[in-house]
Design an enzyme around this catalytic site. Structure first.
Site, PDB file in Angstrom:
ATOM      1  N   MET A 132       0.868  -1.170   0.000  1.00 62.33           N
ATOM      2  CA  MET A 132       0.000   0.000   0.000  1.00 62.33           C
ATOM      3  C   MET A 132       0.906   1.221   0.000  1.00 62.33           C
ATOM      4  SD  MET A 132      -3.115  -0.872  -0.232  1.00 62.33           S
ATOM      5  CE  MET A 132      -3.992   0.632   0.145  1.00 62.33           C
TER       6      MET A 132
ATOM      7  N   SER B 122      -2.991  -5.737  10.645  1.00 59.24           N
ATOM      8  CA  SER B 122      -2.520  -4.695   9.746  1.00 59.24           C
ATOM      9  C   SER B 122      -3.570  -4.470   8.671  1.00 59.24           C
ATOM     10  CB  SER B 122      -1.184  -5.111   9.123  1.00 59.24           C
ATOM     11  OG  SER B 122      -1.374  -6.240   8.293  1.00 59.24           O
ATOM     12  N   CYS B 123      -3.152  -3.908   7.555  1.00 65.65           N
ATOM     13  CA  CYS B 123      -4.115  -3.621   6.491  1.00 65.65           C
ATOM     14  C   CYS B 123      -4.555  -4.885   5.766  1.00 65.65           C
ATOM     15  CB  CYS B 123      -3.526  -2.617   5.509  1.00 65.65           C
ATOM     16  SG  CYS B 123      -2.150  -3.263   4.537  1.00 65.65           S
ATOM     17  N   GLY B 124      -3.916  -6.025   6.037  1.00 65.85           N
ATOM     18  CA  GLY B 124      -4.349  -7.285   5.438  1.00 65.85           C
ATOM     19  C   GLY B 124      -3.627  -7.666   4.165  1.00 65.85           C
ATOM     20  N   LEU B 125      -2.607  -6.918   3.794  1.00 66.62           N
ATOM     21  CA  LEU B 125      -1.904  -7.217   2.553  1.00 66.62           C
ATOM     22  C   LEU B 125      -0.683  -8.117   2.731  1.00 66.62           C
ATOM     23  CD1 LEU B 125      -1.977  -3.873   0.565  1.00 66.62           C
ATOM     24  CD2 LEU B 125      -3.334  -5.918   0.243  1.00 66.62           C
TER      25      LEU B 125
END
Length: 153
Positions: A46, A108-111
């Site tokens: 990201m 976290s953001c899932g990435l």
């Protein structure tokens, strides 16, 4: 896709003891950036949509994948789901390429560990009506927080 790194958005400012005020604030814009090497997906990050070519080169160097001299070309392609950046390496650099990422991220953001844009940018589920919190509850909760955190004293 716009390369702007911030987007002005209307916001409401809530301050204790003052009325709610409507403002406009620039909010950072992030998008999914898929990095691939010679057309093979490697990872998704990201990032702001500006200077992704520099991001890709820095990633190559800091991850120990190749030296700057081994990078023949960096090609950016704006897609509906994000930005694809293909890093083309000199043939001799292929042996040093890093393994695709396989990281687990629980908060976290899932990435973490995602290699393709399609896996990173999925439709969100529809959420039904939930609890409503009135404005006055927020400053009360913040005031009570200090009293509930004994270790903070």
């Amino acid at each position: 896709m716009s390369r702007s790194s911030a987007t002005p958005r209307p916001v409401l400012q809530w301050r204790a003891g003052t009325p709610v005020q409507a403002l406009e604030r620039p909010l950072p814009r992030e998008t999914a950036v898929g990095l691939s090497f010679d057309g093979r997906p490697h990872t998704v990050l990201m990032a702001t949509p500006r200077d992704v070519e520099d991001l890709a080169l820095g990633f190559v160097i800091t991850e120990g994948i190749a030296s700057a001299a081994d990078v023949l070309d960096i090609v950016r392609k704006d897609e509906a789901l994000g930005i694809l950046v293909d890093i083309r390496l000199a043939p001799g650099a292929l042996a040093r390429k890093a393994r695709p990422r396989n990281l687990e991220g629980r908060s976290s953001c899932g990435l973490c560990g995602v290699q393709r844009l399609a896996d990173a940018v999925r439709p969100l589920p529809v959420v039904g009506a939930g609890a409503r919190i009135e404005h006055a509850a927020i400053p009360r909760a913040l005031a009570a927080l200090e009293a509930e955190q004994a270790l903070g004293a």
